[in-house]
Scaffold this motif. Structure first.
Motif, short mmCIF file in Angstrom:
data_model
loop_
_atom_site.label_atom_id
_atom_site.label_comp_id
_atom_site.label_asym_id
_atom_site.label_seq_id
_atom_site.Cartn_x
_atom_site.Cartn_y
_atom_site.Cartn_z
N GLN A 134 -3.63 3.34 0.44
CA GLN A 134 -2.39 4.11 0.52
C GLN A 134 -2.48 5.14 1.64
O GLN A 134 -1.49 5.40 2.33
N ALA B 99 0.81 -1.22 0.00
CA ALA B 99 0.00 0.00 0.00
C ALA B 99 0.84 1.27 0.00
O ALA B 99 0.30 2.37 0.06
N GLN B 100 2.16 1.15 -0.08
CA GLN B 100 3.00 2.34 -0.08
C GLN B 100 2.78 3.18 -1.34
O GLN B 100 2.75 4.41 -1.28
N CYS B 101 2.63 2.52 -2.48
CA CYS B 101 2.50 3.23 -3.75
C CYS B 101 1.06 3.26 -4.26
O CYS B 101 0.73 4.10 -5.11
N HIS B 102 0.23 2.34 -3.80
CA HIS B 102 -1.16 2.28 -4.27
C HIS B 102 -1.96 1.46 -3.27
O HIS B 102 -1.39 0.78 -2.41
N ASP B 103 -3.27 1.54 -3.36
CA ASP B 103 -4.10 0.72 -2.49
C ASP B 103 -3.73 -0.75 -2.67
O ASP B 103 -3.41 -1.19 -3.77
N HIS C 270 1.96 12.88 2.76
CA HIS C 270 1.59 12.00 1.66
C HIS C 270 2.42 12.35 0.43
O HIS C 270 2.54 13.54 0.08
N TYR D 227 -1.62 3.46 4.84
CA TYR D 227 -0.19 3.20 4.96
C TYR D 227 0.51 4.38 5.63
O TYR D 227 1.32 4.20 6.55
#
Length: 739
Positions: free
Chosen positions: A421, A409-413, A458, A424
């Motif tokens: 995200q 989830a760092q770059c996307h759900d 974010h 995260y």
């Protein structure tokens, strides 16, 4: 400015083309009616699901990290707003022809009217084509997220049960939107089987087919909502009759309940000496001594009583502390690479003290997560010296203590779970105030709370992310200051947290039977359901009821008939690998192998930098004896907290090391070792054979094995022949595996 102009253009198109859209659709596609106004089509409710279903948002297509051929969408459509804007505004909105929707690239490419690297995704006369056509004709409306976001997904049936391979079943998927409207979305739902050779899915019809006997789980995914449907394909062989076996505790009742339903007959318990060896290796990582095996065999006490006494004795032993210090050292990454020499020793000692005192698990975790001060004075603070930054600290914490992998989830759900995200970074914010600075002694570091410039932002828009729990909680509100991780520790270790106790109960179960009820143990998610939910729930409740007592949990597991079952299978459970109907052989870990060789041969292994009597299970970190026997056999480098770091496979280098390596050959030929002592003691050939079998395999030889051993020893130089016999035993599967 460009977006404003395009937005006005979209609005103008909506006004100018809305009335003509039904007629155009009817004339172009012969849709049939053309008499009534076409239903309203929105991106959220109608178009985005089509893009996901036909694969436009897949990782192999435009959902890739860098997109495909200059066009990028969010992976699996997790961000519909991003996808909508990419379609409308990327390259000046060239993908739409509002004057003539049929000439839009968004239709021409996937229908292969224009060359498309992804091939044809739908036909020109398909419903998907018509839906997108009408959406363009209506002015490409986005829709109202407050009404058209999916609130709930329901799949029927909730479980698929087939009496034999070859049977089929159908799924129906219905979603409820935020405005309480419902829709059958079976056709647009992605349905995948985690074991396709047990249950396959026809993607066009959503028909599930049983391929072979076994169990599988269907992951049902639609617009960021998920469901999991268990599929069971029974053995059609006639003649099954359930034969009840003794049940030692609630574990056996819950295991048997599922086995009887699946027509799987469990294996009975194994014999006392096999159980003793298995138990000793699982609880202490050490082989039983020949003397203890003889004592067990000579003890006239009933078997159940003997086993209970042995469990208590092993849990109270120093070797138990050594063994579990290694386990937790792996998970917490106790290593000189991160902590320095003194830091690693201090952290190891803190772990040893926690295990020796049977510190309640919730207290142990709270001490780690709230640790502050000197890494020497408060060794628990070393937990943060490994990760050092907020995001790695969060990822490690959730994976080790909750069994949840948040890294996706760092770059996307998360593509297979509900974690977003935003969550995260909200969870990472709990650790954003953790600071680390140099201490006063060499190698010392101080963990402290920052007072300024610690906000988590974010990466997409730079907004400050406030700390927020992954799940709604009754715990007190999260403080806005640097003390926020205290609130996290309170929430995480709460008995009401649905992940905390469940994750460690599942992990402990895997240590004793070789596989988690949820497997992998640190990847708990809706799409990876437990093989026996009732069993996992019961273990979790029992663990909490006993005050997070790890020893009590272990004692319960190893006291069960399921744990004590034989590896010998019957016609009904021979193919079972998921329901704990019989024991499955497990290769000894690197440290267990090394200490087992030393114990059987009566010769200590020698490691650099440590005293001569140090066992492999007492080493501080993986830098001692590096690139030697332990690393060949899968000792983890402690670079991550994943259980997958410790390898238990068997490879050609390992086989060559056993056969030709110095570790075993030096041990069996040690002038002060077991063979040398037996020869010098003048024991009979029969006594020597018995002793070597007891030392290596923790059991007496069979009559045939004894006779062959005596014959071999009597034919030549007794010393070298005895070494050969011990070497052969140490290379046997009976030694290399827990069975």
């Amino acid at each position: 400015m460009l977006k404003l102009v395009l937005a006005l253009s979209v609005a103008a198109g909506a006004l100018g083309l809305a009335a003509a859209a039904p007629l155009a659709a009817d004339a172009t596609h012969s849709a049939g009616s053309g008499q009534a106004e076409q239903p309203r089509v929105t991106f959220l409710r109608d178009v985005a699901p089509i893009l996901n279903k036909v694969g436009c948002t897949a990782g192999a297509c435009h959902g890739a990290a860098k997109g495909k051929n200059g066009f990028k969408l969010s992976l699996r459509g997790y961000d519909p707003q991003f996808d909508y804007e990419a379609l409308l505004y990327d390259l000046a909105g060239r993908r739409f022809n509002r004057a003539d929707p049929g000439r839009s690239l968004m239709l021409a490419k996937p229908s292969q009217e224009v060359a498309h690297g992804g091939g044809r995704r739908f036909a020109k006369d398909s419903d998907y084509y018509k839906t997108i056509y009408n959406w363009i004709a209506q002015g490409v409306p986005y829709g109202d997220p407050a009404k058209e976001t999916v609130a709930e997904l329901r799949a029927e049936p909730k479980e698929i049960f087939m009496t034999r391979p070859g049977e089929t079943a159908s799924l129906k998927v219905v979603v409820r939107y935020q405005d309480d409207q419902t829709r059958d979305v079976t056709r647009e739902t992605t349905i995948e089987s985690n074991v396709p050779d047990v249950a396959s899915v026809e993607s066009d019809t959503s028909v599930i087919r049983g391929e072979r006997v076994g169990e599988a789980t269907l992951l049902v995914r639609y617009q960021g909502t998920f469901g999991a449907i268990p599929v069971t394909v029974l053995n059609p062989k006639p003649g099954f009759a359930w034969k009840p076996l003794p049940q030692f505790n609630y574990i056996d009742r819950l295991v048997d309940a599922k086995l009887e339903r699946l027509k799987i007959q469990p294996s009975p318990v194994t014999d006392d000496v096999t159980f003793f060896r298995r138990l000793s290796l699982d609880l202490t990582g050490r082989l039983p001594s020949p003397e203890s095996v003889r004592a067990l065999l000579d003890d006239p006490t009933p078997s159940r009583v003997k086993r209970a006494k042995t469990i208590d004795k092993l849990i109270a032993s120093p070797e138990y502390v050594d063994h579990w210090t290694v386990k937790w050292g792996d998970l917490l990454q106790s290593s000189r690479k991160y902590l320095g020499e003194k830091g690693a020793y201090e952290f190891q000692q803190w772990i040893r003290d926690a295990i020796a005192s049977n510190r309640p698990y919730d207290k142990l975790v709270r001490e780690l997560l709230t640790a502050r001060g000197s890494s020497y004075d408060n060794p628990a603070a070393n937990y943060f010296r490994v990760t050092r930054e907020a995001r790695p600290a969060m990822e490690k914490t959730t994976q080790v203590f909750l069994g949840v992998r948040m890294v996706c989830a760092q770059c996307h759900d998360h593509p297979f779970e509900r974690w977003t995200q935003n969550q995260y970074y909200q969870m990472s914010a709990f650790f954003s105030a953790v600071g680390i600075r140099a201490g006063y002694e060499v190698g010392e570091e101080i963990v402290f709370d920052r007072r300024a410039e610690y906000e988590m932002k974010h990466p997409k828009d730079g907004r400050v992310m406030k700390p927020q729990f992954m799940l709604a909680s009754s715990v007190a509100p999260v403080p806005d200051g640097p003390q926020r991780r205290d609130a996290l520790a309170e929430w995480l270790t709460s008995k009401d947290n649905p992940f905390f106790a469940r994750a460690i109960a599942n992990r402990m179960w895997s240590y004793f039977v070789g596989k988690g009820i949820i497997d992998p143990v640190d990847d708990i998610r809706a799409s990876n359901p437990p093989s026996n939910p009732a069993l996992l729930e019961a273990l979790t409740k029992d663990f909490v009821a006993h005050g997070f007592d790890l020893r009590s949990l272990m004692r319960t597991i190893v006291s069960s008939r399921a744990y004590q079952a034989s590896i010998v299978t019957n016609e009904w459970n021979a193919n079972d690998r998921d329901n704990f109907s019989h024991a499955i052989p497990r290769r000894l870990s690197a440290e267990e192998l090394m200490d087992g060789v030393s114990s059987a041969a009566g010769a200590r292994a020698r490691f650099p930098e440590v005293p001569e009597d140090t066992a492999a299970s007492q080493l501080v970190d993986p830098h001692i004896g590096r690139e030697g026997f332990l690393d060949v056999f899968g000792r983890p480098p402690r670079e991550s907290s994943c259980e997958c770091e410790r390898r238990s496979d068997f490879s050609l280098p390992q086989a060559l090391n056993l056969v030709n390596g110095r570790t075993i050959s030096d041990a069996v030929a040690d002038p002060n070792g077991r063979v040398a002592r037996l020869v010098l003691s003048g024991k009979s050939d029969e006594a020597m054979v018995d002793e070597l079998y007891l030392a290596a395999l923790s059991r007496p030889p069979t009559q045939e094995e004894r006779q062959r051993g005596v014959t071999y020893l009597s034919n030549a130089a007794k010393g070298s022949r005895a070494q050969d016999l011990l070497w052969a035993l140490l290379n046997s599967q009976a030694f290399l595996y827990i069975y």
